[in-house]
Design a protein around this motif. Sequence first.
Motif, PDB file in Angstrom:
ATOM      1  N   ILE A  58       1.693 -10.660  -0.602  1.00 13.37           N
ATOM      2  CA  ILE A  58       1.582 -10.945   0.690  1.00 13.37           C
ATOM      3  C   ILE A  58       2.663  -9.891   1.855  1.00 13.37           C
ATOM      4  O   ILE A  58       1.760  -9.636   2.619  1.00 13.37           O
ATOM      5  CB  ILE A  58       2.153 -12.540   1.181  1.00 13.37           C
ATOM      6  CG1 ILE A  58       1.434 -13.592   0.032  1.00 13.37           C
ATOM      7  CG2 ILE A  58       2.120 -12.974   2.446  1.00 13.37           C
ATOM      8  CD1 ILE A  58      -0.078 -13.548   0.159  1.00 13.37           C
ATOM      9  N   LYS A  59       3.500  -9.884   1.227  1.00 13.12           N
ATOM     10  CA  LYS A  59       4.309  -8.643   2.050  1.00 13.12           C
ATOM     11  C   LYS A  59       5.146  -7.932   1.149  1.00 13.12           C
ATOM     12  O   LYS A  59       5.660  -8.422  -0.092  1.00 13.12           O
ATOM     13  CB  LYS A  59       5.271  -9.809   2.859  1.00 13.12           C
ATOM     14  CG  LYS A  59       6.287  -8.934   3.756  1.00 13.12           C
ATOM     15  CD  LYS A  59       7.156  -9.776   4.498  1.00 13.12           C
ATOM     16  CE  LYS A  59       7.914  -9.054   5.467  1.00 13.12           C
ATOM     17  NZ  LYS A  59       8.969  -9.923   6.010  1.00 13.12           N
ATOM     18  N   TYR A  60       5.542  -6.584   1.376  1.00  9.59           N
ATOM     19  CA  TYR A  60       5.945  -5.605   0.772  1.00  9.59           C
ATOM     20  C   TYR A  60       7.246  -5.217   1.060  1.00  9.59           C
ATOM     21  O   TYR A  60       7.510  -5.077   2.288  1.00  9.59           O
ATOM     22  CB  TYR A  60       5.074  -4.159   0.558  1.00  9.59           C
ATOM     23  CG  TYR A  60       3.897  -4.700  -0.482  1.00  9.59           C
ATOM     24  CD1 TYR A  60       4.273  -4.434  -1.884  1.00  9.59           C
ATOM     25  CD2 TYR A  60       2.675  -4.901  -0.067  1.00  9.59           C
ATOM     26  CE1 TYR A  60       3.240  -4.481  -2.692  1.00  9.59           C
ATOM     27  CE2 TYR A  60       1.684  -5.043  -1.173  1.00  9.59           C
ATOM     28  CZ  TYR A  60       1.929  -4.805  -2.299  1.00  9.59           C
ATOM     29  OH  TYR A  60       0.987  -5.072  -3.213  1.00  9.59           O
ATOM     30  N   GLU A  61       8.216  -4.778   0.407  1.00 14.14           N
ATOM     31  CA  GLU A  61       9.516  -4.051   0.794  1.00 14.14           C
ATOM     32  C   GLU A  61       9.191  -2.577   0.431  1.00 14.14           C
ATOM     33  O   GLU A  61       9.018  -2.228  -0.909  1.00 14.14           O
ATOM     34  CB  GLU A  61      10.502  -4.768   0.061  1.00 14.14           C
ATOM     35  CG  GLU A  61      11.778  -4.088   0.355  1.00 14.14           C
ATOM     36  CD  GLU A  61      13.048  -4.596  -0.494  1.00 14.14           C
ATOM     37  OE1 GLU A  61      13.187  -4.157  -1.537  1.00 14.14           O
ATOM     38  OE2 GLU A  61      13.360  -5.637   0.035  1.00 14.14           O
ATOM     39  N   ASP A  62       9.403  -1.600   1.208  1.00 16.05           N
ATOM     40  CA  ASP A  62       9.483  -0.128   1.077  1.00 16.05           C
ATOM     41  C   ASP A  62       7.838   0.263   0.471  1.00 16.05           C
ATOM     42  O   ASP A  62       7.831   1.073  -0.206  1.00 16.05           O
ATOM     43  CB  ASP A  62      10.388   0.236   0.097  1.00 16.05           C
ATOM     44  CG  ASP A  62      11.635  -0.116   0.336  1.00 16.05           C
ATOM     45  OD1 ASP A  62      12.156   0.247   1.793  1.00 16.05           O
ATOM     46  OD2 ASP A  62      12.711  -0.386  -0.366  1.00 16.05           O
ATOM     47  N   ASN A  63       7.072  -0.516   1.030  1.00 17.85           N
ATOM     48  CA  ASN A  63       5.714  -0.202   0.389  1.00 17.85           C
ATOM     49  C   ASN A  63       5.378  -0.257  -1.033  1.00 17.85           C
ATOM     50  O   ASN A  63       4.397   0.484  -1.563  1.00 17.85           O
ATOM     51  CB  ASN A  63       5.309   1.192   1.053  1.00 17.85           C
ATOM     52  CG  ASN A  63       4.861   0.845   2.756  1.00 17.85           C
ATOM     53  OD1 ASN A  63       4.590  -0.176   3.111  1.00 17.85           O
ATOM     54  ND2 ASN A  63       5.265   1.889   3.188  1.00 17.85           N
ATOM     55  N   ARG A  64       6.219  -0.776  -1.927  1.00 20.51           N
ATOM     56  CA  ARG A  64       6.244  -0.601  -3.343  1.00 20.51           C
ATOM     57  C   ARG A  64       6.441  -2.005  -3.867  1.00 20.51           C
ATOM     58  O   ARG A  64       5.636  -2.517  -4.784  1.00 20.51           O
ATOM     59  CB  ARG A  64       7.389   0.311  -3.648  1.00 20.51           C
ATOM     60  CG  ARG A  64       7.659   0.250  -5.130  1.00 20.51           C
ATOM     61  CD  ARG A  64       6.724   1.055  -6.168  1.00 20.51           C
ATOM     62  NE  ARG A  64       6.987   1.171  -7.539  1.00 20.51           N
ATOM     63  CZ  ARG A  64       6.438   0.409  -8.244  1.00 20.51           C
ATOM     64  NH1 ARG A  64       5.662  -0.537  -7.999  1.00 20.51           N
ATOM     65  NH2 ARG A  64       6.732   0.428  -9.513  1.00 20.51           N
ATOM     66  N   LYS A  65       7.364  -2.697  -3.485  1.00 20.13           N
ATOM     67  CA  LYS A  65       7.860  -4.061  -4.248  1.00 20.13           C
ATOM     68  C   LYS A  65       7.563  -5.294  -3.348  1.00 20.13           C
ATOM     69  O   LYS A  65       7.683  -5.372  -2.277  1.00 20.13           O
ATOM     70  CB  LYS A  65       9.367  -4.294  -4.431  1.00 20.13           C
ATOM     71  CG  LYS A  65      10.080  -5.143  -5.352  1.00 20.13           C
ATOM     72  CD  LYS A  65      11.171  -4.760  -5.766  1.00 20.13           C
ATOM     73  CE  LYS A  65      11.662  -5.690  -6.999  1.00 20.13           C
ATOM     74  NZ  LYS A  65      12.990  -5.532  -7.466  1.00 20.13           N
TER      75      LYS A  65
END
Length: 82
Positions: free
Chosen positions: A55-62
């Motif tokens: 649903i949502k990413y951190e740093d476009n990775r995790k």
Amino acid sequence: MLGIKTKDIDICTNAKPMEIMELFDTEAVSDVKYGSVRVIYKNYKFDVTTFRKDIKYEDNRKPVKIRYINNLESFYLLLKNR
């Protein structure tokens, strides 16, 4: 299949992380909150990941937020369209 030896295997399933942990001796657990559990068996590492939608990413990775899904076809389409 390709003749490449490995001891690191990835598996996708509709089983939730807690169900996997109940079935196997999970010496090393990784990213349970993201739907992944590492099972070590006979010196092989199996990263078992539940079908999910990120649903949502951190740093476009995790992924920082996920939703479990039950359908392999839906999971495949999500991966294909990344």
